[in-house]
Design a protein around this motif. Structure first.
Motif, PDB file in Angstrom:
ATOM      1  N   CYS A  98      50.770  52.332  49.288  1.00 37.41           N
ATOM      2  CA  CYS A  98      51.596  51.786  50.317  1.00 37.41           C
ATOM      3  C   CYS A  98      50.993  51.892  51.409  1.00 37.41           C
ATOM      4  CB  CYS A  98      52.760  52.923  50.597  1.00 37.41           C
ATOM      5  SG  CYS A  98      53.950  52.381  51.827  1.00 37.41           S
ATOM      6  N   THR A  99      51.011  50.792  52.237  1.00 35.97           N
ATOM      7  CA  THR A  99      50.422  50.372  53.430  1.00 35.97           C
ATOM      8  C   THR A  99      50.951  50.824  54.709  1.00 35.97           C
ATOM      9  OG1 THR A  99      51.417  48.316  53.744  1.00 35.97           O
ATOM     10  CG2 THR A  99      49.477  48.298  52.484  1.00 35.97           C
ATOM     11  N   TRP A 100      52.182  51.642  54.628  1.00 34.21           N
ATOM     12  CA  TRP A 100      52.843  52.153  55.733  1.00 34.21           C
ATOM     13  C   TRP A 100      51.977  53.270  56.732  1.00 34.21           C
ATOM     14  CZ3 TRP A 100      54.278  57.168  57.277  1.00 34.21           C
ATOM     15  CH2 TRP A 100      55.061  57.260  58.247  1.00 34.21           C
ATOM     16  N   LYS A 101      52.101  53.217  57.846  1.00 33.15           N
ATOM     17  CA  LYS A 101      51.352  54.014  58.697  1.00 33.15           C
ATOM     18  C   LYS A 101      52.354  54.393  59.724  1.00 33.15           C
ATOM     19  CE  LYS A 101      48.043  52.581  61.289  1.00 33.15           C
ATOM     20  NZ  LYS A 101      46.728  52.039  61.953  1.00 33.15           N
ATOM     21  N   GLU A 106      48.383  32.571  41.527  1.00 34.15           N
ATOM     22  CA  GLU A 106      47.348  31.519  41.823  1.00 34.15           C
ATOM     23  C   GLU A 106      47.361  31.222  43.272  1.00 34.15           C
ATOM     24  OE1 GLU A 106      48.249  27.959  39.896  1.00 34.15           O
ATOM     25  OE2 GLU A 106      47.805  28.464  37.964  1.00 34.15           O
ATOM     26  N   VAL A 107      48.485  31.598  43.860  1.00 36.55           N
ATOM     27  CA  VAL A 107      48.741  31.349  45.379  1.00 36.55           C
ATOM     28  C   VAL A 107      49.011  32.498  46.125  1.00 36.55           C
ATOM     29  CG1 VAL A 107      49.529  29.262  45.351  1.00 36.55           C
ATOM     30  CG2 VAL A 107      51.102  30.913  45.294  1.00 36.55           C
ATOM     31  N   CYS A 108      48.922  33.873  45.524  1.00 38.79           N
ATOM     32  CA  CYS A 108      49.022  35.273  45.983  1.00 38.79           C
ATOM     33  C   CYS A 108      48.202  35.446  47.207  1.00 38.79           C
ATOM     34  CB  CYS A 108      48.967  36.288  45.140  1.00 38.79           C
ATOM     35  SG  CYS A 108      49.300  37.632  45.764  1.00 38.79           S
ATOM     36  N   PRO A 109      48.556  35.654  48.413  1.00 42.44           N
ATOM     37  CA  PRO A 109      47.688  35.850  49.432  1.00 42.44           C
ATOM     38  C   PRO A 109      46.810  37.132  49.444  1.00 42.44           C
ATOM     39  CG  PRO A 109      49.934  36.077  50.225  1.00 42.44           C
ATOM     40  CD  PRO A 109      50.024  35.866  48.904  1.00 42.44           C
ATOM     41  N   LEU A 110      47.404  38.033  48.551  1.00 43.24           N
ATOM     42  CA  LEU A 110      46.655  39.448  48.428  1.00 43.24           C
ATOM     43  C   LEU A 110      45.821  39.304  47.251  1.00 43.24           C
ATOM     44  CD1 LEU A 110      49.501  41.667  49.629  1.00 43.24           C
ATOM     45  CD2 LEU A 110      47.639  40.734  50.905  1.00 43.24           C
ATOM     46  N   ALA A 111      45.736  38.248  46.736  1.00 44.07           N
ATOM     47  CA  ALA A 111      44.885  38.367  45.599  1.00 44.07           C
ATOM     48  C   ALA A 111      43.184  38.370  45.670  1.00 44.07           C
ATOM     49  CB  ALA A 111      45.074  36.990  44.751  1.00 44.07           C
ATOM     50  N   PRO A 112      42.638  38.956  45.006  1.00 37.90           N
ATOM     51  CA  PRO A 112      41.094  39.268  45.355  1.00 37.90           C
ATOM     52  C   PRO A 112      40.429  38.308  45.071  1.00 37.90           C
ATOM     53  CG  PRO A 112      41.809  40.856  43.528  1.00 37.90           C
ATOM     54  CD  PRO A 112      43.024  40.185  43.993  1.00 37.90           C
ATOM     55  N   THR A 168      40.575  39.269  50.324  1.00 39.64           N
ATOM     56  CA  THR A 168      41.765  38.566  49.722  1.00 39.64           C
ATOM     57  C   THR A 168      41.710  37.258  50.169  1.00 39.64           C
ATOM     58  OG1 THR A 168      42.992  39.304  51.565  1.00 39.64           O
ATOM     59  CG2 THR A 168      42.729  40.690  49.741  1.00 39.64           C
ATOM     60  N   ARG A 169      42.480  36.429  49.604  1.00 40.49           N
ATOM     61  CA  ARG A 169      42.753  35.109  49.752  1.00 40.49           C
ATOM     62  C   ARG A 169      43.065  34.915  51.044  1.00 40.49           C
ATOM     63  NH1 ARG A 169      45.717  33.982  45.699  1.00 40.49           N
ATOM     64  NH2 ARG A 169      44.113  32.791  44.232  1.00 40.49           N
ATOM     65  N   GLN A 170      44.080  35.359  51.633  1.00 45.36           N
ATOM     66  CA  GLN A 170      44.622  35.397  52.957  1.00 45.36           C
ATOM     67  C   GLN A 170      43.448  35.695  54.265  1.00 45.36           C
ATOM     68  OE1 GLN A 170      47.852  37.958  53.983  1.00 45.36           O
ATOM     69  NE2 GLN A 170      46.458  39.703  53.840  1.00 45.36           N
ATOM     70  N   CYS A 212      54.162  41.841  41.273  1.00 45.89           N
ATOM     71  CA  CYS A 212      52.698  41.390  41.504  1.00 45.89           C
ATOM     72  C   CYS A 212      51.567  42.366  41.411  1.00 45.89           C
ATOM     73  CB  CYS A 212      52.473  40.763  42.975  1.00 45.89           C
ATOM     74  SG  CYS A 212      50.635  40.195  43.158  1.00 45.89           S
ATOM     75  N   PRO A 213      50.488  42.334  40.516  1.00 39.30           N
ATOM     76  CA  PRO A 213      49.711  43.456  40.343  1.00 39.30           C
ATOM     77  C   PRO A 213      48.787  43.717  41.172  1.00 39.30           C
ATOM     78  CG  PRO A 213      48.839  41.396  39.192  1.00 39.30           C
ATOM     79  CD  PRO A 213      50.308  41.219  39.821  1.00 39.30           C
ATOM     80  N   HIS A 214      48.644  42.779  42.520  1.00 45.41           N
ATOM     81  CA  HIS A 214      47.857  43.126  43.465  1.00 45.41           C
ATOM     82  C   HIS A 214      48.334  44.163  44.438  1.00 45.41           C
ATOM     83  CE1 HIS A 214      46.743  38.655  42.512  1.00 45.41           C
ATOM     84  NE2 HIS A 214      45.866  39.534  41.938  1.00 45.41           N
TER      85      HIS A 214
END
Length: 381
Positions: free
Chosen positions: A94-97, A204-210, A223-225, A185-187
């Motif tokens: 989780c990226t929450w802060k 193929e378009v996931c912005p968080l894909a490595p 990552t892609r983004q 999504c596995p990312h």
């Protein structure tokens, strides 16, 4: 790596965003920063509410000073200080802060990686991640099936796909084989969910894909983004020398351009060439300026001639106008005299007409007076 911790324990120091290191707010039982800080009657010892409550179940006294204690005593000062500290979520994915005071609310209501129990109408009581509970309730939880009390050998047809199978194989099919099963999504940090057969298009378009840097640098966790932003920092990205405005045209990877930029000799030569070119350009500009001045002088001559012609034309027009005015003066005077004579004749005629009208009026009045006198004489006789 953010630590995974029990909801009953405190906050590990590594979970804090700013590496909180004060030992004043540490629980004397779990040794972490207190969650819901409480104390004993003396107020000298600080504990997590969950830790002290668990200890009092076995021994109703303070674990440190052994003073009898039935219920924990709240510590408002410590609670206020700890609640204002910034922490990460307890789950690594989780990226929450946020603050400590909002962490429990996040875990209870929002965190997609918090295990929750399948409850509600028809709930089976199983535990699953919050992000996977919808899939569990829709496909896995057998309590939702209207024929769940039937024999396990009954074959059924589901709307999700055209596969026919026995109930014993249903869970394995829904979890591992169904082409329409809902997966995530596995990312990490990507919350996209879709059917299994549609997930390849998203990957193929996931912005968080490595992804790997197209310049083959060793930057980790790319990552892609972030790829476009990475181009401004990539050490292998070709860049132009900072002295390009001075004439240097050298191009090299960003990580190696610094050595070139510090080479004074190379840039002195480039600067000298640029200075010579600048001087040549200056000479050419001077020549162009002289040519423009000559052209300006040549253009001024026709302009002066035009001005002289204009003055001459004005003088000739004025001379002609004066001659015409001299010729027209007798005619104008004669016309004025005729007009005045005609006006005098008209005035004389009007005077005569008015005198004649007055004479007629006077004669008419005398005739009327004479007629009245004759009538009065007749009446007297």
């Amino acid at each position: 790596m953010k630590p995974t911790m029990s909801r009953r324990g405190g906050f590990p120091s590594a979970q804090f965003c700013n590496q909180f290191k004060s030992e004043f707010f540490n629980c004397l039982i779990c040794l972490d920063v207190c969650r819901s800080p409480v104390t004993c009657r003396s107020g000298a010892h600080l504990f997590c509410h969950g830790c002290l409550a668990e200890s009092l179940r076995h021994n109703p006294s303070c674990p440190t000073c052994r003073e009898p204690l039935a219920d924990p005593v709240l510590c408002p000062f410590a609670s206020k200080q700890v609640s204002a500290l910034d922490v990460f979520c307890s789950h690594d994915e989780c990226t929450w802060k946020g603050t400590c005071g909002r962490l429990d609310s996040h875990l209870d209501n929002d965190c997609p990686y918090e295990p929750i129990e399948c409850t509600g109408e028809g709930g089976c009581g199983a535990r699953a991640l919050r992000r996977e509970m919808a899939t569990h309730r829709q496909f896995i939880c057998l309590q939702n099936c209207p024929n769940s009390k039937a024999e396990e050998s009954i074959e059924e047809e589901f709307d999700t796909c055209d596969v026919r199978l026995s109930r014993n194989d249903l869970i394995d099919h829904l979890q591992n084989h169904c082409e329409l099963r809902l997966i995530h999504c596995p990312h990490p940090s990507c919350e996209f969910s879709a059917a299994y057969n549609r997930m390849p298009a998203h990957l193929e378009v996931c912005p968080l894909a490595p992804v790997l840097c197209p310049r083959q640098c060793d930057t980790p966790n790319l990552t892609r983004q972030c790829l476009d932003a990475h181009k401004t920092d990539c050490p292998n990205e070709p860049v132009l020398c900072v002295h390009a405005p001075l004439g240097c045209s050298h191009v090299a990877p960003r990580g190696q351009i610094g050595e070139h930029e510090q080479d004074i000799g190379v840039h002195f030569v480039a600067l000298s060439k640029a200075f010579v070119q600048l001087q040549q350009s200056h000479v050419r500009l001077k020549q162009s300026h002289v040519q423009l001045q000559r052209s300006h002088v040549q253009l001024q001559q026709p302009h002066v001639q035009l001005q002289q012609s204009h003055v001459q034309l004005q003088r000739s027009v004025e001379t002609k106008l004066e001659a015409q005015a001299t010729l027209l003066q007798p005619l104008v005077a004669e016309a004025q005299a005729r007009a005045e004579a005609k006006a005098r004749a008209k005035a004389k005629a009007r005077t005569k007409a008015r005198a004649k009208a007055r004479a007629k009026a006077k004669a008419r009045a005398e005739a009327q007076a004479k007629a009245k006198d004759e009538e009065s004489d007749l009446e007297w006789y």
